[in-house]
Design an enzyme around this catalytic site. Structure first.
Site, PDB file in Angstrom:
ATOM      1  N   LYS A 198     -75.959 -37.712 -28.064  1.00 10.03           N
ATOM      2  CA  LYS A 198     -76.369 -37.774 -29.481  1.00 10.03           C
ATOM      3  C   LYS A 198     -77.232 -36.553 -29.822  1.00 10.03           C
ATOM      4  O   LYS A 198     -77.687 -35.847 -28.919  1.00 10.03           O
ATOM      5  CB  LYS A 198     -77.110 -39.082 -29.739  1.00 10.03           C
ATOM      6  CG  LYS A 198     -78.464 -39.157 -29.056  1.00 10.03           C
ATOM      7  CD  LYS A 198     -79.075 -40.548 -29.137  1.00 10.03           C
ATOM      8  CE  LYS A 198     -80.433 -40.537 -28.491  1.00 10.03           C
ATOM      9  NZ  LYS A 198     -80.894 -41.877 -28.083  1.00 10.03           N
ATOM     10  N   TYR A 244    -102.180 -16.841 -40.972  1.00  9.95           N
ATOM     11  CA  TYR A 244    -102.695 -17.724 -42.031  1.00  9.95           C
ATOM     12  C   TYR A 244    -103.945 -18.483 -41.604  1.00  9.95           C
ATOM     13  O   TYR A 244    -104.049 -18.947 -40.465  1.00  9.95           O
ATOM     14  CB  TYR A 244    -101.634 -18.771 -42.395  1.00  9.95           C
ATOM     15  CG  TYR A 244    -100.434 -18.222 -43.110  1.00  9.95           C
ATOM     16  CD1 TYR A 244    -100.545 -17.665 -44.381  1.00  9.95           C
ATOM     17  CD2 TYR A 244     -99.171 -18.308 -42.526  1.00  9.95           C
ATOM     18  CE1 TYR A 244     -99.428 -17.182 -45.046  1.00  9.95           C
ATOM     19  CE2 TYR A 244     -98.048 -17.834 -43.187  1.00  9.95           C
ATOM     20  CZ  TYR A 244     -98.180 -17.275 -44.449  1.00  9.95           C
ATOM     21  OH  TYR A 244     -97.075 -16.809 -45.090  1.00  9.95           O
TER      22      TYR A 244
HETATM   23  C1  LIG Z   1     -81.072 -41.995 -26.604  1.00  5.78           C
HETATM   24  C2  LIG Z   1     -80.622 -43.229 -25.953  1.00  5.78           C
HETATM   25  C3  LIG Z   1     -80.422 -43.276 -24.558  1.00  5.78           C
HETATM   26  C4  LIG Z   1     -80.795 -42.150 -23.621  1.00  5.78           C
HETATM   27  O1  LIG Z   1     -82.176 -42.135 -23.413  1.00  5.78           O
HETATM   28  P1  LIG Z   1     -82.864 -41.085 -22.406  1.00  5.78           P
HETATM   29  O2  LIG Z   1     -84.271 -41.502 -22.375  1.00  5.78           O
HETATM   30  O3  LIG Z   1     -82.672 -39.750 -23.021  1.00  5.78           O
HETATM   31  O4  LIG Z   1     -82.172 -41.195 -21.121  1.00  5.78           O
HETATM   32  C5  LIG Z   1     -79.862 -44.425 -24.034  1.00  5.78           C
HETATM   33  N1  LIG Z   1     -79.537 -45.472 -24.825  1.00  5.78           N
HETATM   34  C6  LIG Z   1     -79.742 -45.466 -26.147  1.00  5.78           C
HETATM   35  C7  LIG Z   1     -79.381 -46.653 -26.959  1.00  5.78           C
HETATM   36  C8  LIG Z   1     -80.305 -44.356 -26.758  1.00  5.78           C
HETATM   37  O5  LIG Z   1     -80.531 -44.357 -28.072  1.00  5.78           O
END
Ligand SMILES: *Cc1c(COP(=O)(O)O)cnc(C)c1O
Length: 365
Positions: free
Chosen positions: A39, A253
């Site tokens: 993702k 800044y």
């Molecule tokens: C993002 C996510 C993961 C992966 O998590 P990590 O901590 O990056 O391993 C797994 N399951 C779900 C439902 C997620 O949203």
């Protein structure tokens, strides 16, 4: 000359981490599937390239948040099963052969209705609320599961939940216990979908390894307690300008930094618009000629200043490493996260999404 800001993505490191994860779970349970989480553009590393490599190495599943991400992967000719974590899309999941996660009863009804209308079946995973407080069936879960199991044209392929604090084994055991109750319930009904709850940190809880695991950040090289992981992303740019300034000059800044001596100040073409957090102002470091140099003054939208006074022979155009290694020095997403009061996840997604990417492939790619 155009601005140079490059994220180097080491796909050999990705493969290394993938097999390391495999070896860790194999020690606990031999047939555990891997749902690789890609993702947010594979945590800023580029979902298409990352997914292609993982598919080539026979990953069981890819996991994305939203439908558009899944569509991008299918359009890139990725055939691997894709779990759609957080989306109510109906039509597209049939069209592109995606596996939706059902987190709510109404969503299941709509999927079933559409499937019947089209004379098709759909495989889906059910998400159960066990203590994350985000998405998932809650309340009378068993009754809702019974209802969904009776819906025509839906096949429940998997059951999942999500750990809210995998660092805490006691709390996680409560969550895992709730998922186990559902597993027992379904086993008694003679139904055996595959169960999954572990994210990267969850891999270190033996009781969190069900039939599949869902690593994300660990694939990209970050985990608290794993030897042998390799970070996939490094970020580089080139020094835009060098200025000789006297003592008592304000820098950037808000005049939050005043030179304490005659100084050599470097101007680096990266700023908060590139995901280099403003919180890093007067707190962070960059690498130049193998040395750590401090960020001074406020991080601007497109520029950041560094103190080069103690370096010899620096030139405009010199490579500046924002994240990565140089000689004996190293800056990781952990370091940047500490300076910015955040977590490596946010560092990788922020920096990775803005930089041009260059992919480093292994010999056999
Ligand atoms: C993002 C996510 C993961 C992966 O998590 P990590 O901590 O990056 O391993 C797994 N399951 C779900 C439902 C997620 O949203």
């Amino acid at each position: 000359m155009s601005r140079f800001l490059q994220a180097e993505i080491d796909l050999k490191a990705l493969i290394n981490n993938f097999y390391l994860i495999k070896s860790i779970i194999k020690r606990i349970k031999s047939h555990t599937k891997i749902i690789a989480i890609v993702k947010a553009d594979a945590y800023g590393h580029g979902a298409v390239e990352v997914s292609k490599v993982l598919e080539k190495h026979q990953v069981d599943y890819l996991g994305v948040a939203f439908y558009e991400e899944a569509l991008t992967l299918r359009e890139a000719n990725i055939k691997c099963p894709i779990l759609l974590l957080f989306d109510r899309e109906i039509e597209g999941v049939f069209k592109y052969n995606l596996t939706p996660v059902i987190f709510e009863l109404e969503q299941a009804k709509e999927l079933s209705k559409y499937a019947q209308k089209k004379g098709k079946n759909i495989s889906a995973h059910l998400k159960i609320e066990t203590g994350m407080g985000r998405l998932g069936l809650h309340g009378d879960i068993f009754k809702q599961i019974d209802t969904i199991l009776k819906m025509p044209n839906i096949r429940i392929e998997g059951i999942m939940s999500h750990l809210s604090n995998a660092e805490d084994p006691l709390w996680s055991s409560e969550q895992i216990g709730k998922l186990k109750e559902i597993k027992n319930y379904l086993t008694n009904l003679g139904i055996s979908p595959f169960f999954h709850i572990a994210n990267s940190t969850g891999l270190f809880l033996k009781n969190a390894i069900f039939d599949a695991v869902r690593p994300g950040i660990m694939l990209y090289g970050y985990s608290n307690n794993t030897e042998g992981l390799k970070t996939c992303m490094s970020l580089k740019t080139k020094l835009l300008d060098i200025r000789k300034l006297p003592k008592n000059m304000p820098i950037s800044y808000g005049k939050t930094y005043i030179t304490k001596r005659d100084s050599l100040i470097g101007v680096v073409p990266i700023g908060y618009a590139d995901g280099y957090f403003r919180r890093i102002s007067n707190r962070g470091f960059m690498l130049l000629r193998g040395k750590k140099v401090p960020v001074i003054g406020t991080v601007c939208m497109d520029l950041t200043m560094i103190d080069l006074t103690d370096l010899e022979g620096v030139k405009v155009g010199d490579e500046v490493i924002i994240m990565g290694e140089s000689d004996a020095e190293k800056i990781t997403a952990w370091d940047i996260a500490h300076w910015a009061d955040t977590i490596p996840y946010e560092v990788l997604t922020s920096l990775g999404s803005k930089a041009k990417k260059k992919y480093i492939y292994g010999g056999e790619e």
